[in-house]
Structures are given as C-alpha cells and as structure tokens.
Design an enzyme around this catalytic site. Structure first.
Site, PDB file in Angstrom:
ATOM      1  CG  HIS A 171      54.507  74.951  19.735  1.00  0.00           C
ATOM      2  ND1 HIS A 171      53.501  75.370  18.907  1.00  0.00           N
ATOM      3  CD2 HIS A 171      54.141  73.714  20.184  1.00  0.00           C
ATOM      4  CE1 HIS A 171      52.549  74.447  18.857  1.00  0.00           C
ATOM      5  NE2 HIS A 171      52.917  73.421  19.620  1.00  0.00           N
ATOM      6  CB  SER A 292      82.071  91.111  11.843  1.00  0.00           C
ATOM      7  OG  SER A 292      81.946  92.505  11.979  1.00  0.00           O
ATOM      8  CE  LYS A 298      78.402  88.305  14.701  1.00  0.00           C
ATOM      9  NZ  LYS A 298      77.760  89.497  14.072  1.00  0.00           N
ATOM     10  CD  GLU A 305      73.763  84.316   8.367  1.00  0.00           C
ATOM     11  OE1 GLU A 305      73.221  85.427   8.385  1.00  0.00           O
ATOM     12  OE2 GLU A 305      74.941  84.143   8.739  1.00  0.00           O
ATOM     13  CD  GLN A 337      64.040  83.644 -26.952  1.00  0.00           C
ATOM     14  OE1 GLN A 337      63.987  83.138 -28.062  1.00  0.00           O
ATOM     15  NE2 GLN A 337      64.381  84.907 -26.768  1.00  0.00           N
TER      16      GLN A 337
HETATM   17  N1  ARG Z   1      64.923  80.701 -28.986  1.00  0.00           N
HETATM   18  C1  ARG Z   1      63.655  80.029 -29.091  1.00  0.00           C
HETATM   19  C2  ARG Z   1      63.223  79.521 -27.691  1.00  0.00           C
HETATM   20  O1  ARG Z   1      63.999  79.583 -26.788  1.00  0.00           O
HETATM   21  C3  ARG Z   1      63.750  78.895 -30.017  1.00  0.00           C
HETATM   22  C4  ARG Z   1      62.500  78.557 -30.750  1.00  0.00           C
HETATM   23  C5  ARG Z   1      62.041  79.674 -31.555  1.00  0.00           C
HETATM   24  N2  ARG Z   1      61.009  79.345 -32.438  1.00  0.00           N
HETATM   25  C6  ARG Z   1      60.372  80.286 -33.095  1.00  0.00           C
HETATM   26  N3  ARG Z   1      59.490  79.902 -33.910  1.00  0.00           N
HETATM   27  N4  ARG Z   1      60.644  81.540 -32.913  1.00  0.00           N
HETATM   28  O2  ARG Z   1      62.115  79.093 -27.476  1.00  0.00           O
END
Ligand code: ARG
Length: 479
Positions: A171, A292, A298, A305, A337
C-alpha cells in the site's frame, strides 16, 4: 511493351482498376486507392515476402509446375529486387496496393513470363499470412534476446546489491525491510515469464499457411511440407480456411508485448519514484534524462516516464486486434489488412524500450545510505518482533497486539523499536531477552528470510547467480 491476346500483366498493373481483371470498368478514386492500399506499411515485410516466394517457387519447380529455368530466373529477379530495396531504389507504387503486388510487378518487369508463373497455386491471402508469421517469428527472436540481456543486467545489479537494504512497501506504506537485490530480481522473474510466453507463442506462429491459397486450397499437387521445411516452419496449418484468416498468433504476440510493457511500466514507476529527491534511492544516468527549459535544477526521468506512457498504445493494439477479429466470418476479409500497423508498432515499441532499458538498468546509481535511512523509519521490523514473541510461545494474534502497543510508544517518543532498552521491551512482554536486538536490526530481519524466494542476502546471491547462469550465451532459445 508487347501486346498479347490475353490481358498483359504489365498493363493490368499499370492501372489498379485493371489490376484484377478485365471485369473492372472504372478506376478507383485517389482516396479509395489510398484507403485500400497497404504498401506504405507492409513494405517492411518485403524481405520475408521474397523469402516466401522463393520457397514457393522452389517447391513449384520440384513438382514440375514451373521449369527449373523459371525457378532460376525467379531467384535472379528476386536477388535484384532485394538489392533495390536495400539500396532504397525500389519504386514502391500505391497503384499496386501492397508489398506483394509491388514485388510481383517488378519481378515480371525484370524476368518476364517466369515472373507471371510465380503466383501459381497461391493467393495473396496465404502469402500475406505467411509473411506476417515470418515477420513475427523474427521479432519474437529479437525480443527474447533483449529480455535475456535485460534479465542479466538486473541480476548483475542484484548481485552487487544482495545486502543493500531498503524498505519494502505494501500500500506504499513501509512494510518490512527487503534487499534491493531481491527487489530487482522480482523484475527478472517478470521478464523471465515474458520470454517464456514469447517462446510459447512462437510455437503457434511457426506454422505455414501457404498452400491454403485464397481459402479452399489449390488443385495443384503442391508439397506444403517442403515449403515449411525451407522456411523453417515446424509444420503446416491444417485447415485452409483457418490458415488464411487466423491472426491468433498476432494477438498472442500483442498480448505478450502488452505484458512486457506492463512490467516495464511498473519498473518505470518505481524508477521515477526512487529518483524523486523526496525519496532519493537512485540516480539515473544523464543520458536517460532531460532538463527543464525553465527550472535549472531539474533532471527529469524522461525515459521511464515515456516507457510508462507507451504502455498505453501497446495495450491498445491488443484490444484493436481482438476487436478486428471478433466479427469476421471465415475466411479472409479485407479487415485483416488492419492487423499490421498495430502489430508492427507493438513490436517496435518493445524492441526500442527493451534495448534502452538494458542500458538504463546497467547505469542505475544506487544510493544505499538513503535506502537504509528510509528502512529505519516506519517500524519495518515490527513483524520481526511479533515473530520473536511467537517463537517464545506467545500466540501470534497476542504478539501482534503487543507489538502494536510498542510501536505506538515509539511513535509518541519519536524513536525506533531498536532504540528501546531491554527494560522497556521487557515492559512490553516479559519474555523478551537480550537476543531480541538481533531481530530488530534491518540486517537480522532480512537475513532470517532465507527460504526459497526470500529476501536474505545469501538467497539473493544464489538467485542472481541462477539468472546469470540461465541467461548466459546467445541465441534466441536462451530464455
Ligand atoms: N494487403 C492485403 C493484406 O494485408 C493482402 C491480401 C489481400 N488479399 C485480398 N484478397 N485482397 O491483408
């Protein structure tokens, strides 16, 4: 450019609206192009993409789907592309959406039809899944190495300060004296578990998705085990639908990264506190601090941090990835993606943070006197006095109450338990004898906790040595 009767790949690539097939009749807007492209961030997987392609080509040649001549051309073309990427002369194009299409287009430019045959029996869906796994595997190996180095630094410092005493807190109130070495080794334990976690995650990362093609596998008689061996995978993903859509391994990595940062953040919090002049237990090397612009006195512990602050984004990436996956039906969806930027940032953040902390921990200047002085305040040995009475036959609850009275007496007088005379202590309980002063000293207190996991200097030396032995040598497996 020669015109074939079939749509020419060069032409297809020249305009993204045509990149897929003649099926498309209008181009995408510039905004949609930018919105859907990933090349600006996935190009950092380029070397793994090439490695995967070479393994695929080697397999295609081995089963006669492409000729040996084609395979050699592909190797030659890819070697050139690697050089261009390394020399930063490769022309990345947003029109080509991602790293995979960019490299394939350049390959076709360089070697012609052989380049067009490379994509036989695979899809970008299994290709990208393979690339990410190769990328994550590499990051795991780097991080495990860094964790090992960090544990070594902690153990080295712990060995030096096996007998340095500071107050242990619960604590944030003074609880019992502990050794600084013991305190440091608590972090060595955390980082040890982190390394174990990454090593465990690696097992599931290290399976090959390639061969799943778009989602259903391929009608070509491919040899997936061969590709897996070439790329150093332990085995192949057993279900094509899962193979292209699974990102569990990335989530696991992000979870491990979040825990690493959480541990770094806890350590950072202590470093910041210890460096505050009010506490003054340590000093950090100047190279991790800043001054600072207005207050000349400082010296701010910026690095810890900031590490504490960066934990937020790494934790956030974990939640983002979990959320990314939760609504996706099988199999691949473009949502995936979005898996990369957070993943990359988590890996970059732990890599940078751990690298800096290896150096930072090695440069901690310990102010043993301030630690000792603090441990002498707050009646840190009160539990030892209670335990002493228990050993003389007093039930623990009674001993606890008796010592509470003694503490109150000291508090009123402004002295420590060890400052009371034998007579005064006998007044607390007549069973007290001369040997009580051994347990009332800080040294006596810590020395008595010599069981496994205890704070006694002899135990700390042993544990520090164990960590040093464990982390000796190099290589990713030295968890
Ligand atoms: N740029 C795409 C990704 O990062 C690659 C695969 C894309 N495949 C597709 N059928 N559009 O996932």
């Amino acid at each position: 450019m020669t015109k074939n009767s079939a749509p020419d790949l060069q032409d297809q690539f020249a305009n993204k609206s045509q990149a897929w097939s003649a099926r498309f009749s209008e181009p995408v807007s510039d905004l949609v192009k930018r919105y859907t492209a990933s090349v600006h961030f996935d190009k950092r997987m380029a070397h793994f993409d090439i490695e995967g392609s070479l393994a695929h080509a080697e397999m295609l040649a081995s089963i006669g789907i492409i000729s040996e001549g084609d395979r050699i051309s592909i190797e030659r073309g890819m070697a050139r592309i690697r050089e261009e990427i390394d020399a930063d002369t490769f022309m990345w194009s947003l029109d080509l959406e991602d790293v995979h299409l960019n490299i394939e287009k350049r390959l076709v430019e360089l070697i012609g039809d052989a380049g067009k045959r490379l994509h036989t029996g695979r899809s970008r869906n299994d290709q990208v899944a393979t690339d990410i796994r190769l990328w994550v595997r590499n990051e795991i190996d780097i991080s495990v190495d860094l964790l090992r180095e960090l544990r070594r630094k902690l153990a080295e410092l712990a060995l030096k300060h096996a007998a340095t005493i500071l107050p242990g807190f619960t604590h944030l109130q003074v609880a019992q004296p502990v050794t600084f070495g013991h305190h440091l080794l608590a972090y060595a334990e955390m980082f040890g578990r982190d390394a174990e976690r990454l090593a465990d995650c690696r097992k599931r990362v290290n399976r090959l998705p390639l061969g799943a093609a778009a989602l259903a596998g391929t009608s070509y008689p491919i040899d997936r085990e061969r590709v897996a061996r070439t790329l150093g995978f332990d085995g192949v993903c057993r279900n094509s639908l899962d193979a292209v859509s699974d990102r569990d391994f990335a989530i696991e990595f992000c979870a491990a990264a979040a825990l690493i940062m959480t541990h770094v953040s806890r350590l950072s919090e202590e470093l910041v506190l210890w460096m505050s002049p009010r506490v003054g237990f340590i000093d950090l090397a100047d190279r991790f601090c800043t001054g600072s612009s207005i207050m000349p006195q400082k010296k701010n512990p910026d690095v810890p941090e900031l590490a504490r602050g960066k934990t937020g984004r790494v934790n956030g990436h974990l939640i983002a990835l979990l959320t990314l996956m939760k609504g996706q039906p099988l199999a691949y969806n473009k949502d995936n993606q979005e898996d990369k930027e957070g993943l990359f940032d988590s890996a970059d953040t732990i890599r940078d943070t751990l690298t800096i902390f290896v150096d930072l921990v090695g440069g901690i200047r310990v102010k043993s006197e301030a630690m000792r002085a603090a441990a002498l305040q707050g009646f840190a040995t009160a539990t030892d006095l209670a335990d002493y009475l228990v050993k003389k036959g007093v039930p623990f609850r009674d001993a606890h109450e008796t010592v509470a009275h003694a503490v109150r007496m000291c508090d009123e007088r402004g002295c420590d338990l060890a400052d009371l005379t034998l007579e005064e202590l006998k007044g607390v309980n007549e069973l007290v004898e001369d040997d009580v002063f051994e347990v009332l000293t800080l040294e006596g207190s810590v020395a008595s906790r010599k069981h496994v996991g205890g704070t006694a200097p002899e135990r700390v030396r042993e544990e520090a040595q164990r960590v040093l032995d464990e982390t000796e040598g190099s290589g990713p497996q030295g968890v």
